[in-house]
Enzyme design. Structure first.
Site, short mmCIF file in Angstrom:
data_model
loop_
_atom_site.label_atom_id
_atom_site.label_comp_id
_atom_site.label_asym_id
_atom_site.label_seq_id
_atom_site.Cartn_x
_atom_site.Cartn_y
_atom_site.Cartn_z
CD GLU A 1 -2.86 5.37 6.87
OE1 GLU A 1 -2.92 5.41 5.63
OE2 GLU A 1 -1.89 4.87 7.48
CB SER B 1 5.49 -1.72 11.97
OG SER B 1 5.05 -0.41 12.28
CD GLU C 1 -3.30 -2.46 7.41
OE1 GLU C 1 -2.29 -2.78 6.79
OE2 GLU C 1 -3.83 -1.34 7.31
N GLY D 1 2.64 2.38 10.83
CA GLY D 1 3.57 3.49 10.66
C GLY D 1 4.32 3.86 11.92
CE LYS E 1 -0.20 3.09 4.86
NZ LYS E 1 -0.12 3.17 6.29
CG HIS F 1 -5.76 1.86 5.36
ND1 HIS F 1 -5.33 2.76 6.30
CD2 HIS F 1 -4.76 0.98 5.19
CE1 HIS F 1 -4.09 2.44 6.68
NE2 HIS F 1 -3.72 1.35 6.01
CG ASN G 1 -1.73 1.21 1.40
OD1 ASN G 1 -1.76 2.05 0.52
ND2 ASN G 1 -2.42 1.32 2.54
P1 13P Z 1 3.13 0.47 7.71
O1 13P Z 1 3.65 -0.80 7.09
O2 13P Z 1 3.83 1.70 7.19
O3 13P Z 1 3.05 0.38 9.19
O4 13P Z 1 1.61 0.62 7.18
C1 13P Z 1 0.76 -0.44 7.28
C2 13P Z 1 -0.47 -0.16 6.52
O5 13P Z 1 -1.25 0.69 6.90
C3 13P Z 1 -0.70 -0.90 5.28
O6 13P Z 1 -1.98 -0.69 4.78
#
Ligand code: 13P
Length: 268
Positions: free
Chosen positions: A109, A228, A184, A190, A13, A107, A11
């Site tokens: 976010e 992560s 997740e 992150g 982002k 997601h 992803n």
């Molecule tokens: P990270 O791998 O940067 O922690 O992000 C995970 C994520 O949100 C994947 O969709």
């Protein structure tokens, strides 16, 4: 232990320029070409909307007979309605037309920072299914919910909201529309604080049990871990019996890290 083919999904982002997206795609294609025959895992990247056409062109050039053979293409979101007057949105059928076969939905976010509701995630999942897109639907708890020991009920409620679409899905279906669940934990995204493999396994097993209680195909449904994930911790996570792949954020922006997550190395 499920016998699902592991899915390694990136992803991206809201990151990258045209140049960096192209460089990343080319590096991944070169590395994936070195896979032993049979390959083991399935690979997917989900770039930002604006970079989809150039990544798609690069993948089609690499394998003209099947653009997604080495690396499948997905989006990070889609509109909850099928089309029409909705400024700024992108529909499921547009994504299909642009060469996507996958989409990430719900997601955290989008849920926490952009106010996306369970009802909207359900509508988006239904639009994806109608358009023939495979989906990765994300679920997960906040740190406060985990501390209050509410992880499993929170995730079950998120999944329950999707039941009408999950019942229509064909888990593990090759060719049919597949729904993959990504666990997740929000506190692990992150932050560099991945869930331990044991902790992730516990939640994955709970999700699989819940799928079974709903009469869904629990063993054929792929459940990914995200939060992560990097080359250094992926093998441990992927060794767990109920972890069928990973959804990777930051580390998917590096050719070496992302390939390393699937046990591959980048070409010098
Ligand atoms: P990270 O791998 O940067 O922690 O992000 C995970 C994520 O949100 C994947 O969709």
């Amino acid at each position: 232990m499920t016998d699902c083919v592991p899915l390694i999904a990136g992803n991206w982002k809201m990151n990258g320029t045209r140049a960096s997206a192209l460089e990343l795609t080319r590096g991944l294609v070169a590395g994936l070409r070195e896979r032993p025959p049979g390959g083991g895992s399935q690979w997917l990247v989900c770039p930002p909307f604006v970079h989809l056409p150039l990544v798609e062109a690069c993948l089609r050039e690499a394998t003209p007979e099947d653009a997604g053979a080495l690396l499948a293409l997905g989006a990070q979101n889609l509109a909850a309605t099928a089309g029409g007057a909705l400024t700024g949105e992108v529909s499921a059928s547009m994504l299909r037309d642009a060469g996507c076969t996958w989409v990430i939905l719900g997601h955290s976010e989008r849920r926490t920072l952009l106010g996306e509701t369970d009802a909207q995630v359900l509508a988006k999942l239904q639009r994806a299914q109608e358009a023939g897109l495979h989906s990765i639907v994300c679920v997960g708890e906040t740190e406060a919910q985990r501390e209050a020991q509410r992880t499993v009920p929170v995730i079950e409620a998120q999944l329950e909201a999707l039941l009408p679409a999950l019942q229509g899905a064909s888990p593990g279906g090759l060719g049919a529309t597949e729904v993959v669940i990504a666990y997740e934990p929000i506190w692990a995204i992150g932050t560099g604080r991945s869930a331990t493999a044991e902790l992730a396994q516990e939640v994955h097993a709970a999700i699989r049990r819940w799928l079974g209680t709903q009469g869904l195909e629990a063993r054929a449904t792929r459940i990914l871990y995200g939060g992560s994930v990097k080359a250094a911790n992926a093998a441990q996570l992927l060794a767990m019996p109920d972890i069928d792949g990973v959804l990777v954020g930051g580390a998917s922006l590096s050719v070496g890290e992302f390939l390393g997550i699937g046990g591959l190395s980048s070409r010098p």
